[in-house]
Design a protein around this motif. Structure first.
Motif, PDB file in Angstrom:
ATOM      1  N   ASP A 208       0.809  -1.223   0.000  1.00 31.84           N
ATOM      2  CA  ASP A 208       0.000   0.000   0.000  1.00 31.84           C
ATOM      3  C   ASP A 208       0.844   1.276   0.000  1.00 31.84           C
ATOM      4  O   ASP A 208       0.298   2.375   0.053  1.00 31.84           O
ATOM      5  CB  ASP A 208      -0.951   0.005   1.194  1.00 31.84           C
ATOM      6  CG  ASP A 208      -0.243  -0.142   2.531  1.00 31.84           C
ATOM      7  OD1 ASP A 208       0.936  -0.561   2.554  1.00 31.84           O
ATOM      8  OD2 ASP A 208      -0.871   0.154   3.571  1.00 31.84           O
ATOM      9  N   GLN A 209       2.159   1.149  -0.111  1.00 33.38           N
ATOM     10  CA  GLN A 209       3.022   2.338  -0.127  1.00 33.38           C
ATOM     11  C   GLN A 209       2.719   3.175  -1.366  1.00 33.38           C
ATOM     12  O   GLN A 209       2.613   2.655  -2.468  1.00 33.38           O
ATOM     13  CB  GLN A 209       4.501   1.931  -0.106  1.00 33.38           C
ATOM     14  CG  GLN A 209       5.439   3.127  -0.169  1.00 33.38           C
ATOM     15  CD  GLN A 209       6.873   2.751   0.108  1.00 33.38           C
ATOM     16  OE1 GLN A 209       7.220   2.465   1.246  1.00 33.38           O
ATOM     17  NE2 GLN A 209       7.698   2.741  -0.923  1.00 33.38           N
ATOM     18  N   GLU A 210       2.582   4.484  -1.164  1.00 32.03           N
ATOM     19  CA  GLU A 210       2.256   5.393  -2.267  1.00 32.03           C
ATOM     20  C   GLU A 210       3.441   5.608  -3.203  1.00 32.03           C
ATOM     21  O   GLU A 210       3.260   5.783  -4.395  1.00 32.03           O
ATOM     22  CB  GLU A 210       1.769   6.728  -1.722  1.00 32.03           C
ATOM     23  CG  GLU A 210       0.431   6.631  -1.004  1.00 32.03           C
ATOM     24  CD  GLU A 210      -0.026   7.958  -0.431  1.00 32.03           C
ATOM     25  OE1 GLU A 210       0.415   9.020  -0.931  1.00 32.03           O
ATOM     26  OE2 GLU A 210      -0.826   7.927   0.514  1.00 32.03           O
ATOM     27  N   HIS A 211       4.635   5.633  -2.667  1.00 32.50           N
ATOM     28  CA  HIS A 211       5.835   5.834  -3.478  1.00 32.50           C
ATOM     29  C   HIS A 211       6.287   4.494  -4.054  1.00 32.50           C
ATOM     30  O   HIS A 211       5.996   3.442  -3.487  1.00 32.50           O
ATOM     31  CB  HIS A 211       6.959   6.447  -2.625  1.00 32.50           C
ATOM     32  CG  HIS A 211       6.659   7.829  -2.160  1.00 32.50           C
ATOM     33  ND1 HIS A 211       5.916   8.090  -1.037  1.00 32.50           N
ATOM     34  CD2 HIS A 211       6.995   9.022  -2.687  1.00 32.50           C
ATOM     35  CE1 HIS A 211       5.809   9.383  -0.876  1.00 32.50           C
ATOM     36  NE2 HIS A 211       6.449   9.979  -1.865  1.00 32.50           N
ATOM     37  N   PRO A 212       7.040   4.518  -5.150  1.00 32.65           N
ATOM     38  CA  PRO A 212       7.528   3.257  -5.727  1.00 32.65           C
ATOM     39  C   PRO A 212       8.401   2.489  -4.735  1.00 32.65           C
ATOM     40  O   PRO A 212       9.231   3.075  -4.044  1.00 32.65           O
ATOM     41  CB  PRO A 212       8.365   3.711  -6.929  1.00 32.65           C
ATOM     42  CG  PRO A 212       7.957   5.107  -7.213  1.00 32.65           C
ATOM     43  CD  PRO A 212       7.470   5.686  -5.917  1.00 32.65           C
ATOM     44  N   LEU A 213       8.211   1.189  -4.667  1.00 26.96           N
ATOM     45  CA  LEU A 213       9.017   0.362  -3.773  1.00 26.96           C
ATOM     46  C   LEU A 213      10.479   0.334  -4.201  1.00 26.96           C
ATOM     47  O   LEU A 213      11.338  -0.064  -3.420  1.00 26.96           O
ATOM     48  CB  LEU A 213       8.449  -1.048  -3.688  1.00 26.96           C
ATOM     49  CG  LEU A 213       7.133  -1.165  -2.903  1.00 26.96           C
ATOM     50  CD1 LEU A 213       6.548  -2.559  -3.049  1.00 26.96           C
ATOM     51  CD2 LEU A 213       7.329  -0.819  -1.434  1.00 26.96           C
ATOM     52  N   SER A 214      10.768   0.782  -5.413  1.00 26.89           N
ATOM     53  CA  SER A 214      12.160   0.868  -5.862  1.00 26.89           C
ATOM     54  C   SER A 214      12.943   1.875  -5.023  1.00 26.89           C
ATOM     55  O   SER A 214      14.169   1.810  -4.957  1.00 26.89           O
ATOM     56  CB  SER A 214      12.233   1.239  -7.343  1.00 26.89           C
ATOM     57  OG  SER A 214      11.619   2.497  -7.562  1.00 26.89           O
ATOM     58  N   PHE A 215      12.247   2.808  -4.360  1.00 24.02           N
ATOM     59  CA  PHE A 215      12.900   3.742  -3.429  1.00 24.02           C
ATOM     60  C   PHE A 215      13.318   3.029  -2.153  1.00 24.02           C
ATOM     61  O   PHE A 215      14.165   3.495  -1.419  1.00 24.02           O
ATOM     62  CB  PHE A 215      11.951   4.871  -3.019  1.00 24.02           C
ATOM     63  CG  PHE A 215      11.620   5.876  -4.068  1.00 24.02           C
ATOM     64  CD1 PHE A 215      12.193   5.869  -5.331  1.00 24.02           C
ATOM     65  CD2 PHE A 215      10.703   6.873  -3.791  1.00 24.02           C
ATOM     66  CE1 PHE A 215      11.876   6.809  -6.283  1.00 24.02           C
ATOM     67  CE2 PHE A 215      10.375   7.828  -4.732  1.00 24.02           C
ATOM     68  CZ  PHE A 215      10.966   7.795  -5.989  1.00 24.02           C
ATOM     69  N   GLY A 216      12.653   1.917  -1.839  1.00 26.31           N
ATOM     70  CA  GLY A 216      12.762   1.257  -0.548  1.00 26.31           C
ATOM     71  C   GLY A 216      11.418   1.407   0.142  1.00 26.31           C
ATOM     72  O   GLY A 216      10.426   1.782  -0.483  1.00 26.31           O
ATOM     73  N   VAL A 217      11.375   1.116   1.423  1.00 26.18           N
ATOM     74  CA  VAL A 217      10.135   1.212   2.198  1.00 26.18           C
ATOM     75  C   VAL A 217      10.224   2.427   3.106  1.00 26.18           C
ATOM     76  O   VAL A 217      11.229   2.634   3.792  1.00 26.18           O
ATOM     77  CB  VAL A 217       9.886  -0.076   3.011  1.00 26.18           C
ATOM     78  CG1 VAL A 217       8.673   0.079   3.908  1.00 26.18           C
ATOM     79  CG2 VAL A 217       9.716  -1.267   2.081  1.00 26.18           C
ATOM     80  N   CYS A 218       9.165   3.206   3.111  1.00 26.83           N
ATOM     81  CA  CYS A 218       9.107   4.418   3.931  1.00 26.83           C
ATOM     82  C   CYS A 218       9.180   4.046   5.421  1.00 26.83           C
ATOM     83  O   CYS A 218       8.518   3.109   5.876  1.00 26.83           O
ATOM     84  CB  CYS A 218       7.807   5.158   3.635  1.00 26.83           C
ATOM     85  SG  CYS A 218       7.668   6.732   4.490  1.00 26.83           S
ATOM     86  N   ALA A 219       9.986   4.795   6.145  1.00 25.52           N
ATOM     87  CA  ALA A 219      10.166   4.532   7.581  1.00 25.52           C
ATOM     88  C   ALA A 219       8.835   4.542   8.329  1.00 25.52           C
ATOM     89  O   ALA A 219       8.635   3.731   9.237  1.00 25.52           O
ATOM     90  CB  ALA A 219      11.118   5.564   8.178  1.00 25.52           C
ATOM     91  N   GLY A 220       7.926   5.410   7.937  1.00 26.97           N
ATOM     92  CA  GLY A 220       6.629   5.490   8.606  1.00 26.97           C
ATOM     93  C   GLY A 220       5.832   4.197   8.505  1.00 26.97           C
ATOM     94  O   GLY A 220       5.134   3.805   9.450  1.00 26.97           O
ATOM     95  N   LEU A 221       5.938   3.521   7.369  1.00 29.26           N
ATOM     96  CA  LEU A 221       5.238   2.242   7.210  1.00 29.26           C
ATOM     97  C   LEU A 221       5.883   1.158   8.055  1.00 29.26           C
ATOM     98  O   LEU A 221       5.189   0.272   8.573  1.00 29.26           O
ATOM     99  CB  LEU A 221       5.206   1.827   5.738  1.00 29.26           C
ATOM    100  CG  LEU A 221       4.340   2.689   4.818  1.00 29.26           C
ATOM    101  CD1 LEU A 221       4.452   2.204   3.381  1.00 29.26           C
ATOM    102  CD2 LEU A 221       2.897   2.692   5.286  1.00 29.26           C
TER     103      LEU A 221
END
Length: 101
Positions: free
Chosen positions: A34-47
């Motif tokens: 459900d991450q809004e940004h591409p997972l190619s960035f990695g995973v957002c710390a908030g998630l």
């Protein structure tokens, strides 16, 4: 990889939450789809914070420990921090551990 570095890496894996984080980051599409940004960035710390159910400061400390050990990398995009596994370091660690045991 020196013996001291190996020891630090082993210590980084001593906490179950840090092992969980590494496991989740192994298949981010499964755990963080459900991450809004591409997972190619990695995973957002908030998630990652949400997934652990722990405070932001506690999760930040766990992420910092994994990052210092080299197991994960951080990418800052705007105001967000994204984390991903460092597969090459993990491979080297496992190889070295296999040699030692």
């Amino acid at each position: 990889m020196s013996s001291t570095e190996l020891d630090e890496m082993i210590k980084a894996l001593s906490h179950p939450v840090r092992r969980d984080i590494l496991n989740w980051l192994k298949q981010p599409e499964l755990y963080f789809s459900d991450q809004e940004h591409p997972l190619s960035f990695g995973v957002c710390a908030g998630l990652i914070d949400q997934k652990t159910g722990l405070s932001q400061s506690t999760v930040s400390a766990h992420l910092a420990t994994l990052q210092r050990a080299g197991f994960i990398s951080r990418k800052k995009v705007g105001q967000w921090n994204f984390f991903a596994r460092n597969e090459e370091i993990i491979k080297q660690f496992l190889s070295r551990l296999n040699e030692q045991l």
